[in-house]
Enzyme design. Structure first.
Site, mmCIF file in Angstrom:
data_model
loop_
_atom_site.group_PDB
_atom_site.id
_atom_site.type_symbol
_atom_site.label_atom_id
_atom_site.label_comp_id
_atom_site.label_asym_id
_atom_site.label_seq_id
_atom_site.Cartn_x
_atom_site.Cartn_y
_atom_site.Cartn_z
ATOM 1 N N PRO A 30 0.993 -1.305 0.070
ATOM 2 C CA PRO A 30 -0.015 -0.112 0.068
ATOM 3 C C PRO A 30 0.812 1.207 0.112
ATOM 4 O O PRO A 30 2.129 1.255 0.599
ATOM 5 C CB PRO A 30 -0.696 -0.051 1.397
ATOM 6 C CG PRO A 30 -0.796 -1.613 1.640
ATOM 7 C CD PRO A 30 0.387 -2.122 1.216
ATOM 8 N N GLU A 31 0.547 2.235 -0.889
ATOM 9 C CA GLU A 31 1.311 3.512 -1.101
ATOM 10 C C GLU A 31 0.493 4.422 -0.410
ATOM 11 O O GLU A 31 -0.364 4.420 0.258
ATOM 12 C CB GLU A 31 1.659 3.687 -2.510
ATOM 13 C CG GLU A 31 2.427 2.491 -3.033
ATOM 14 C CD GLU A 31 3.329 3.020 -4.329
ATOM 15 O OE1 GLU A 31 3.362 4.169 -4.400
ATOM 16 O OE2 GLU A 31 3.882 2.185 -5.076
#
Length: 269
Positions: free
Chosen positions: A2-3
């Site tokens: 997840p960014e």
């Protein structure tokens, strides 16, 4: 992994359910994720959640006695569920509220983290971080000065959290393509005019991803279980050997700083 947009979407998803509510109990089904889970987090029991903020890819759940700092790692996710909903195999942390709900942390790979921060303390994981990319502090003047004499590839440079936080691999690829800057070009060789465009594109690609719900990665879904939709608009990431949307040439793939990098050698110079 997840960014920044996915983490921000998680913050937006859980905040309406948690802010202003009181923590009843904290349950840890494993003593360690990426790091040991500090027992100080039990101090949150009985405390009201004042806010949920984000710094880089960390979520900060604040109370008057201290804060929980949460990182989703490679495969972590958060859900708000009824407290009596059965825990699954990889559900490692429960933050149970007095209103009958629970914030549940799931992490199959255990690369995430739950950390403790005392009031007015800056946790070591947040020290030395650069500006947030969506703030006015991240601008062409700032980044041009930082890039002076830096020979590192521009893609690695903009992914350095000491330069700017949270510009992850997917969005670095996309912003460089939109700016027509080759990812291997030394940071010091990017002109001031190009930095104006690149900072604008970084802000745009991140803002768009947040608005649309985050990129759909195999290990990520929003707090309500719905996947994100930004992956439908990716121009180059994950599209090696496909046609460039600008010129029609085959997109290329190369490892830069141990990260998969996608670009068009004709459009990006």
């Amino acid at each position: 992994m997840p960014e920044l947009p996915e983490v921000e979407v998680s913050r937006m998803g859980i905040s309406p359910h948690l802010v202003g509510e009181t923590i009843k109990t904290m349950t840890f089904r494993t003593p360690k994720l990426r790091w040991d889970i500090p027992l100080e987090l039990k101090q949150l029991e009985g405390e009201k959640i004042l806010s949920i903020s984000r710094r880089a890819k960390y979520l900060i759940i604040e109370t008057k006695v201290g804060s929980a700092i949460v990182h989703l790692g490679m495969s972590g996710s958060l859900r708000v569920l009824d407290a009596d909903f059965p825990a699954a195999k990889h559900d490692h942390v429960d933050l149970k509220l007095t209103n009958g709900k629970v914030l549940r942390y799931n992490d199959p790979r255990r690369f995430g983290a739950w950390l403790w921060s005392a009031p007015d303390e800056v946790h070591p994981v947040l020290l030395g971080s650069g500006p947030e990319p969506l703030t006015d502090d991240f601008n062409a003047e700032y980044i041009t000065e930082k890039a002076e004499k830096r020979k590192v590839a521009v893609k690695q440079f903009i992914m350095d959290n000491k330069v700017v936080v949270g510009v992850g691999n997917i969005y670095a690829n996309e912003a460089l393509f939109s700016s027509r800057i080759h990812p291997l070009r030394p940071a010091s060789k990017v002109t001031k005019e190009e930095w104006v465009l690149l900072t604008k594109e970084i802000k745009q690609v991140l803002a768009t991803a947040i608005k649309q719900g985050g990129t759909t990665l195999k290990d990520f879904a929003q707090a309500d279980g719905k996947p994100g939709y930004f992956a439908q608009e990716l121009q180059v990431y994950g599209k090696a050997k496909e046609e460039c949307p600008n010129c029609g040439e085959k997109l290329e793939e190369q490892k830069i700083g141990q990260r998969n990098t996608f670009f068009c050698s004709q459009c990006q110079v």
